[in-house]
Design a protein around this motif. Sequence first.
Motif, PDB file in Angstrom:
ATOM      1  N   MET A   1       0.805  -1.201   0.000  1.00 15.39           N
ATOM      2  CA  MET A   1       0.000   0.000   0.000  1.00 15.39           C
ATOM      3  C   MET A   1       0.852   1.271   0.000  1.00 15.39           C
ATOM      4  SD  MET A   1      -3.159   0.903  -0.084  1.00 15.39           S
ATOM      5  CE  MET A   1      -4.451   1.892   0.566  1.00 15.39           C
ATOM      6  N   PRO A   2       1.954   1.336   0.768  1.00 13.68           N
ATOM      7  CA  PRO A   2       2.769   2.558   0.739  1.00 13.68           C
ATOM      8  C   PRO A   2       3.268   2.886  -0.674  1.00 13.68           C
ATOM      9  CG  PRO A   2       3.402   1.206   2.602  1.00 13.68           C
ATOM     10  CD  PRO A   2       2.453   0.393   1.764  1.00 13.68           C
ATOM     11  N   GLU A   3       3.636   1.853  -1.436  1.00 13.76           N
ATOM     12  CA  GLU A   3       4.108   2.094  -2.805  1.00 13.76           C
ATOM     13  C   GLU A   3       3.004   2.702  -3.656  1.00 13.76           C
ATOM     14  OE1 GLU A   3       5.686  -0.315  -6.725  1.00 13.76           O
ATOM     15  OE2 GLU A   3       5.712  -1.333  -4.799  1.00 13.76           O
ATOM     16  N   LEU A   4       1.783   2.178  -3.517  1.00 13.32           N
ATOM     17  CA  LEU A   4       0.644   2.702  -4.265  1.00 13.32           C
ATOM     18  C   LEU A   4       0.410   4.167  -3.920  1.00 13.32           C
ATOM     19  CD1 LEU A   4      -1.869   2.315  -6.102  1.00 13.32           C
ATOM     20  CD2 LEU A   4      -3.097   1.647  -4.033  1.00 13.32           C
ATOM     21  N   LEU A   5       0.432   4.496  -2.642  1.00  8.72           N
ATOM     22  CA  LEU A   5       0.201   5.869  -2.214  1.00  8.72           C
ATOM     23  C   LEU A   5       1.323   6.802  -2.658  1.00  8.72           C
ATOM     24  CD1 LEU A   5      -1.265   5.237   1.336  1.00  8.72           C
ATOM     25  CD2 LEU A   5      -2.495   5.902  -0.731  1.00  8.72           C
ATOM     26  N   ALA A   6       2.536   6.274  -2.788  1.00 10.16           N
ATOM     27  CA  ALA A   6       3.660   7.089  -3.239  1.00 10.16           C
ATOM     28  C   ALA A   6       3.550   7.419  -4.729  1.00 10.16           C
ATOM     29  CB  ALA A   6       4.979   6.368  -2.969  1.00 10.16           C
ATOM     30  N   ARG A   7       2.920   6.547  -5.491  1.00  7.77           N
ATOM     31  CA  ARG A   7       2.829   6.738  -6.939  1.00  7.77           C
ATOM     32  C   ARG A   7       1.515   7.334  -7.404  1.00  7.77           C
ATOM     33  NH1 ARG A   7       3.382   1.765 -10.014  1.00  7.77           N
ATOM     34  NH2 ARG A   7       2.254   0.808  -8.320  1.00  7.77           N
ATOM     35  N   THR A   8       0.499   7.365  -6.535  1.00  5.81           N
ATOM     36  CA  THR A   8      -0.833   7.792  -6.941  1.00  5.81           C
ATOM     37  C   THR A   8      -1.350   8.858  -5.985  1.00  5.81           C
ATOM     38  OG1 THR A   8      -1.207   5.506  -7.647  1.00  5.81           O
ATOM     39  CG2 THR A   8      -3.122   6.915  -7.533  1.00  5.81           C
ATOM     40  N   SER A   9      -1.943   9.901  -6.551  1.00  6.82           N
ATOM     41  CA  SER A   9      -2.475  10.962  -5.693  1.00  6.82           C
ATOM     42  C   SER A   9      -3.773  10.494  -5.031  1.00  6.82           C
ATOM     43  CB  SER A   9      -2.770  12.211  -6.530  1.00  6.82           C
ATOM     44  OG  SER A   9      -3.878  11.987  -7.384  1.00  6.82           O
ATOM     45  N   SER A  10      -4.123  11.135  -3.928  1.00  3.43           N
ATOM     46  CA  SER A  10      -5.372  10.783  -3.255  1.00  3.43           C
ATOM     47  C   SER A  10      -6.568  11.102  -4.149  1.00  3.43           C
ATOM     48  CB  SER A  10      -5.492  11.500  -1.910  1.00  3.43           C
ATOM     49  OG  SER A  10      -5.577  12.894  -2.091  1.00  3.43           O
ATOM     50  N   ALA A  11      -6.455  12.127  -4.982  1.00  2.00           N
ATOM     51  CA  ALA A  11      -7.544  12.472  -5.902  1.00  2.00           C
ATOM     52  C   ALA A  11      -7.769  11.335  -6.904  1.00  2.00           C
ATOM     53  CB  ALA A  11      -7.225  13.772  -6.629  1.00  2.00           C
ATOM     54  N   GLU A  12      -6.680  10.782  -7.448  1.00  2.00           N
ATOM     55  CA  GLU A  12      -6.814   9.684  -8.403  1.00  2.00           C
ATOM     56  C   GLU A  12      -7.384   8.437  -7.735  1.00  2.00           C
ATOM     57  OE1 GLU A  12      -4.257   7.070 -11.658  1.00  2.00           O
ATOM     58  OE2 GLU A  12      -3.244   8.638 -10.510  1.00  2.00           O
ATOM     59  N   LEU A  13      -6.921   8.124  -6.531  1.00  2.00           N
ATOM     60  CA  LEU A  13      -7.460   6.969  -5.809  1.00  2.00           C
ATOM     61  C   LEU A  13      -8.953   7.144  -5.533  1.00  2.00           C
ATOM     62  CD1 LEU A  13      -4.646   6.100  -3.258  1.00  2.00           C
ATOM     63  CD2 LEU A  13      -5.409   4.721  -5.189  1.00  2.00           C
ATOM     64  N   THR A  14      -9.342   8.351  -5.185  1.00  2.00           N
ATOM     65  CA  THR A  14     -10.753   8.627  -4.929  1.00  2.00           C
ATOM     66  C   THR A  14     -11.586   8.422  -6.189  1.00  2.00           C
ATOM     67  OG1 THR A  14     -10.156  10.206  -3.202  1.00  2.00           O
ATOM     68  CG2 THR A  14     -12.375  10.364  -4.081  1.00  2.00           C
ATOM     69  N   GLU A  15     -11.069   8.866  -7.326  1.00  2.00           N
ATOM     70  CA  GLU A  15     -11.776   8.665  -8.595  1.00  2.00           C
ATOM     71  C   GLU A  15     -11.934   7.179  -8.902  1.00  2.00           C
ATOM     72  OE1 GLU A  15      -9.799  10.857 -11.662  1.00  2.00           O
ATOM     73  OE2 GLU A  15     -10.150  12.772 -10.656  1.00  2.00           O
ATOM     74  N   TRP A  16     -10.880   6.405  -8.677  1.00  2.20           N
ATOM     75  CA  TRP A  16     -10.959   4.966  -8.935  1.00  2.20           C
ATOM     76  C   TRP A  16     -11.954   4.293  -7.991  1.00  2.20           C
ATOM     77  CZ3 TRP A  16      -9.988   2.772 -13.225  1.00  2.20           C
ATOM     78  CH2 TRP A  16      -8.971   3.222 -14.052  1.00  2.20           C
ATOM     79  N   MET A  17     -11.991   4.728  -6.732  1.00  2.00           N
ATOM     80  CA  MET A  17     -12.947   4.154  -5.780  1.00  2.00           C
ATOM     81  C   MET A  17     -14.383   4.445  -6.207  1.00  2.00           C
ATOM     82  SD  MET A  17     -10.992   4.979  -2.214  1.00  2.00           S
ATOM     83  CE  MET A  17     -12.229   4.265  -1.154  1.00  2.00           C
ATOM     84  N   ALA A  18     -14.624   5.676  -6.681  1.00  6.49           N
ATOM     85  CA  ALA A  18     -15.965   6.030  -7.151  1.00  6.49           C
ATOM     86  C   ALA A  18     -16.327   5.203  -8.388  1.00  6.49           C
ATOM     87  CB  ALA A  18     -16.041   7.521  -7.458  1.00  6.49           C
ATOM     88  N   TYR A  19     -15.372   5.048  -9.308  1.00  2.00           N
ATOM     89  CA  TYR A  19     -15.607   4.244 -10.509  1.00  2.00           C
ATOM     90  C   TYR A  19     -15.935   2.794 -10.146  1.00  2.00           C
ATOM     91  CZ  TYR A  19     -14.752   1.924 -14.957  1.00  2.00           C
ATOM     92  OH  TYR A  19     -14.887   1.158 -16.084  1.00  2.00           O
ATOM     93  N   GLU A  20     -15.164   2.236  -9.224  1.00  6.76           N
ATOM     94  CA  GLU A  20     -15.373   0.848  -8.826  1.00  6.76           C
ATOM     95  C   GLU A  20     -16.728   0.666  -8.137  1.00  6.76           C
ATOM     96  OE1 GLU A  20     -12.510  -2.583  -7.131  1.00  6.76           O
ATOM     97  OE2 GLU A  20     -12.741  -0.858  -5.800  1.00  6.76           O
ATOM     98  N   ARG A  21     -17.166   1.676  -7.414  1.00 10.28           N
ATOM     99  CA  ARG A  21     -18.466   1.584  -6.745  1.00 10.28           C
ATOM    100  C   ARG A  21     -19.598   1.452  -7.757  1.00 10.28           C
ATOM    101  NH1 ARG A  21     -20.997   5.585  -2.166  1.00 10.28           N
ATOM    102  NH2 ARG A  21     -22.905   4.413  -1.917  1.00 10.28           N
ATOM    103  N   VAL A  22     -19.444   2.091  -8.911  1.00  7.20           N
ATOM    104  CA  VAL A  22     -20.478   2.031  -9.953  1.00  7.20           C
ATOM    105  C   VAL A  22     -20.364   0.758 -10.784  1.00  7.20           C
ATOM    106  CG1 VAL A  22     -21.295   3.133 -12.076  1.00  7.20           C
ATOM    107  CG2 VAL A  22     -20.745   4.526 -10.083  1.00  7.20           C
TER     108      VAL A  22
END
Length: 102
Positions: A1-22
């Motif tokens: 998880m730390p590697e993912l957070l280092a390479r991806t912004s919280s905004a991008e992760l939030t967008e992916w979470m919203a996409y996955e929810r749909v």
Amino acid sequence: MPELLARTSSAELTEWMAYERVTGPLGPERMDALFATLAATVANTARAKGRKAEPKDFMPKWDQGDKGLTDWQQMLDAVKSYNRQIGGTDSTTKGGAAGGDA
């Protein structure tokens, strides 16, 4: 998880979470479909005469449309909530406080 957070912004992760929810889980392995098939198989081994269980009976409903999110403010609040869950910062508030004021 730390590697993912280092390479991806919280905004991008939030967008992916919203996409996955749909759309449902991302990736080649759809565990929801696998477990729905397994649950239907188990249910059919123990069923009485009558309707046969099908995997669709056990599949989660991913896209709930706009249930609970009827206006832009509710949608923004939902995104801020996802952002807080992953420890992101809110660039719409002074100082970038985690999650903002929502």
